[in-house]
Motif scaffolding. Sequence first.
Motif, PDB file in Angstrom:
ATOM      1  N   ARG A 145       0.837  -1.211   0.000  1.00 35.76           N
ATOM      2  CA  ARG A 145       0.000   0.000   0.000  1.00 35.76           C
ATOM      3  C   ARG A 145       0.863   1.249   0.000  1.00 35.76           C
ATOM      4  N   PHE A 148       2.396   7.110   4.153  1.00 33.05           N
ATOM      5  CA  PHE A 148       2.965   8.406   4.438  1.00 33.05           C
ATOM      6  C   PHE A 148       2.561   9.431   3.396  1.00 33.05           C
ATOM      7  N   GLY A 149       1.250   9.591   3.274  1.00 36.87           N
ATOM      8  CA  GLY A 149       0.738  10.591   2.349  1.00 36.87           C
ATOM      9  C   GLY A 149       1.059  10.249   0.901  1.00 36.87           C
ATOM     10  N   GLY A 150       1.310   8.962   0.631  1.00 42.80           N
ATOM     11  CA  GLY A 150       1.521   8.551  -0.745  1.00 42.80           C
ATOM     12  C   GLY A 150       2.924   8.777  -1.240  1.00 42.80           C
ATOM     13  N   ASN A 151       3.828   9.142  -0.336  1.00 48.52           N
ATOM     14  CA  ASN A 151       5.193   9.424  -0.763  1.00 48.52           C
ATOM     15  C   ASN A 151       6.061   8.182  -0.809  1.00 48.52           C
ATOM     16  N   ILE A 152       5.556   7.098  -0.228  1.00 52.20           N
ATOM     17  CA  ILE A 152       6.288   5.834  -0.296  1.00 52.20           C
ATOM     18  C   ILE A 152       5.288   4.696  -0.545  1.00 52.20           C
ATOM     19  N   ILE A 153       5.819   3.581  -1.028  1.00 55.19           N
ATOM     20  CA  ILE A 153       5.014   2.371  -1.166  1.00 55.19           C
ATOM     21  C   ILE A 153       5.587   1.362  -0.182  1.00 55.19           C
ATOM     22  N   ALA A 154       4.755   0.882   0.723  1.00 57.58           N
ATOM     23  CA  ALA A 154       5.245  -0.034   1.753  1.00 57.58           C
ATOM     24  C   ALA A 154       4.729  -1.441   1.490  1.00 57.58           C
ATOM     25  N   THR A 155       5.603  -2.407   1.685  1.00 55.64           N
ATOM     26  CA  THR A 155       5.199  -3.806   1.665  1.00 55.64           C
ATOM     27  C   THR A 155       5.199  -4.301   3.104  1.00 55.64           C
ATOM     28  N   GLN A 287      -0.153  12.716  -7.327  1.00 54.82           N
ATOM     29  CA  GLN A 287       0.418  11.962  -6.198  1.00 54.82           C
ATOM     30  C   GLN A 287       0.072  10.490  -6.351  1.00 54.82           C
ATOM     31  N   ILE A 288       0.906   9.655  -5.741  1.00 54.15           N
ATOM     32  CA  ILE A 288       0.753   8.204  -5.927  1.00 54.15           C
ATOM     33  C   ILE A 288      -0.624   7.702  -5.500  1.00 54.15           C
TER      34      ILE A 288
END
Lengths: 339, 291
Positions: A145, A148-155, A287-288
């Motif tokens: 997903r 952090f406000g769409g600034n990173i993609i976390a697994t 934004q992402i």
Amino acid sequence: MNNIFIYCEIEEGLVAEVSLELLTKGRSLANQLNCKLEAIAIGSGLEKIPDQVFPYGVDVVHVADDKRLTNYLTLPHAAIVIGIFRKEEPQIGLFGASSVGRDLAPRVASAMKCGLTADCTQLEIGDHYEKRTETEYKNLLYQIRPAFGGNIIATIINPETKPQLATVREGVMKKEILSVSHKGKVKTVALNEYLNSTDFAVEVIERHMEQRKVNIKAAPIVVAGGYGVGSKENFDLLFELANLLGGEVGASRAAVDAGFVDHERQVGQTGITVRPKLYIACGISGQIQHRAGMEESAMIISINNDPHAPIHNIADYAIVGEVSDVIPKMIRYYKKNSK
Amino acid sequence: MKSLKIIVLAKQVPDTRNVGKDAMKADGTVNRGALAAIFNPEDLNALEQALRIKDKHPNSEVVILTMGPGRAAEIIREAIYRGADRGYLLTDRKFAGSDTLATSYALSMAIRKMEPYALVIAGRQAIDGDTAQVGPQVAEKLNLPQVTYVEEIQNITETEIVIKRRLERGVEIVKSTLPLLITVHNSAPACRPRNAKRLMKFKHAQTVTEMQNSSEDYIGLQNDRPYLRIEEWSVDDVKADDTWLGLAGSPTKVKKIDNVVFKAKESKVLSGDNGDVEWLVKELIANSTIG
């Protein structure tokens, strides 16, 4: 044991769209993991449910059918899902990221003392090696997903706890029938085992559900506006173009937060995911989280006065210009050139 | 009516909605340290709901609880300026790395210490994670019923509450017994501003740690004015079990973080000139994208 469970949301005796999408995803994960796909349906008047879900590849459907369960209530639904999970010990549990799933799933995760990831945009199966303990974990659910406000993609993974729980928004996964002739088993949930009178502490007095007023998901063309549109009045231009083209108006979260349009038009990770044949992004930076909801559109046109706006990078046609200038021109030239 | 104790859960969050140029690093990723720390927006909607109960039932007590580093005391002061009676800061290194499950455990242990209470009110979700999980998880840990997506508290008595919920496609009116935990949606009324008199009175409200670091002039202040003390609670103060806290108590692990890098597509760049726009519209009509 060790199967994949999908909590099915019920709307007027039928399984909601988001849950059918999750059944489809659940089926493909179950094939990968070589396990069964099970569904949970809680409500009243659920006769049609088994035949509705089996074609999606459901092997077992747990049905809790009772008058007291007509309206969704947190505590009874939580008690039933927790009860079934304790008994069946699933490896994965998926919920829609709707006002129901987002109310229920955290309560279930807390009781099961397991992990939960909200608003996943991808789910995959993969392994994990934990260096610190030198432990190898096989076949974990990768819960992916933006964060952090769409600034990173976390697994995100839950190596030590089961079930691995996640919520997914409507429209993120694709709904697909496995086989119309697929049949599974129906298990009737023994409610007395799970429910207490204290589970009915909250009572619904009134309920006004509106039909979906706008159906952006089904629109072939989406004209979407962002904060850069500037005002509610400028959004009228977007509505005019959308009407002319037979499309719908969408919006970014920033435009919704600014009060330019209603929340139900929000496209993106915390809104609706769309795949129209044409997506016109007006005054949207890109934004992402917004992209997560529209980047699979067949064609993208971006209109932004900032030549470096990230939205231009994913557009087929990038127009560097003012929305309030370009949209009226599009309207004019469409009227002039269409038959 | 006797006094109702209302506990408001609030979080200090980085302002992820306003990532300005200063917050971008040279490689295009976000420098989280450079983002302003703000009162989580929906927690302000939650505070307003609590203050409205106090408006109607003036002998109620609004207590604010937050978990975070020392600087999170800022939002307790902010809440007090706006009308909250007092606040507690739950702070300990052992909380670091907590996911929503560990956070809700810690908060629930602090809330237990404040019994009896009528209502726990939280914002629906925090903008740094958007999970909406902590509210329902705290409710589960405390064995309380929950009502999420609250827009308005229509009536409250010593034993019962009537609430309007704002759902994706409609509204619902529900009735519940107390105690109860609710989470408030951003469609609820915005929070009232600071009150000038309260700002003067509570300007020097501080935690013990802040007090120890402040100038000598203020050291004795809390002895004369005990209402200026913001309580600070550690893991031991709330009798929490370490194994359920921090990284160890968090079942979710971050396997991987990918910074968002925009991958360029083969875009055709156009201007907003008449010629370009007409060319594009004709092109779209020609290939039947629009018709």
